[in-house]
Write a protein that holds these residues in place. Structure first.
Motif: not given
Ligand code: AMP
Length: 223
Positions: A31-33, A57-59, A85-87
């Motif tokens: 998970s990159t987050g 909340g930006e990338l 997950d997230g990438y």
């Protein structure tokens, strides 16, 4: 190296589903987050670069993200199997990933797209509680932990991510719509996308996702 991508808006269930199928299916959930939140907590250079974007909340910029993901791929070795997950979250990230995989002899096996309506996403995100230590997710109403405020998996403290507060959620969903959604058609054209309705309770959703992989394994056993 084998890669599976979990694609979907924040709150679509990517992390929850990947967490529950990874061991059973023999993949490592990345998970990159979670990786970025750990980097922020540890105060690393990546964490410093990512922090302010995450708060809004930006990338986080693509050049930071590709370094994070390539370091993770290389740490896994040539035989690794990852569930991302997230990438990727942008077309540019998808292109960079394709190049990275090419250079490492890796393949993108499947993209699992978890689809849910916006009001469901908002409800899930506002009620979400996350473990500070292991990143596991719970929900105050639909998936409460056994003991309030405590992670079932590792006993860590549960908290509400600052970007799971209402003001930031709207921005994250808009960012998803404007930057990530186009990846759905990209992967559809490549013939690797499987769409799954994620507006359902976790248990049957997890079974349906696992079945996508187990039917592949049955098909190759029979060859
Ligand atoms: P998530 O836990 O997947 O919702 O990610 C939390 C935050 O981390 C996002 O709102 C972004 O700021 C950042 N992030 C995670 N993955 C990426 C990515 N692939 N590209 C850019 N930023 C990301």
């Amino acid at each position: 190296m084998k890669i599976v991508i979990f694609l979907g808006a924040p709150g679509s269930g990517k992390g929850t589903v990947a967490d529950r199928v990874e061991e059973r299916l023999g993949y490592t959930h990345v998970s990159t987050g979670n990786m970025l939140r750990e980097a922020v907590k540890a105060g690393t250079a990546v964490g410093e670069a990512a922090k302010s974007y995450m708060e809004r909340g930006e990338l986080v910029p693509d050049e930071v993200m590709i370094k994070v993901i390539e370091a993770r791929m290389d740490a896994g070795g040539a035989d690794a199997a990852f569930m991302f997950d997230g990438y990727p979250r942008t077309v540019e990230q998808a292109e960079l990933l394709e190049k990275s995989l090419e250079g490492r002899g890796g393949t993108l096996e499947k993209v699992v797209f978890l689809d849910a309506p916006r009001d469901v996403l908002i409800r899930r995100l506002t009620g979400r509680r996350t473990c500070r230590d292991c990143g596991a997710c719970f929900h105050v109403e639909t998936m409460p932990p056994k003991k309030e405020g405590v992670c079932d998996d590792c006993g860590g403290e549960l908290y509400q991510r600052p970007d799971d507060q209402e003001e930031t959620i709207a921005n994250r969903l808009d960012v998803y719509n404007s930057q990530t959604e186009s990846l759905v058609s990209r992967y559809e054209e490549q013939g690797v996308l499987v769409r799954v309705d994620s507006d359902r309770p976790v248990a049957p959703l997890v079974e349906d996702v696992a079945a996508l992989f187990e039917s592949d394994a049955d098909a190759s056993d029979g060859q």
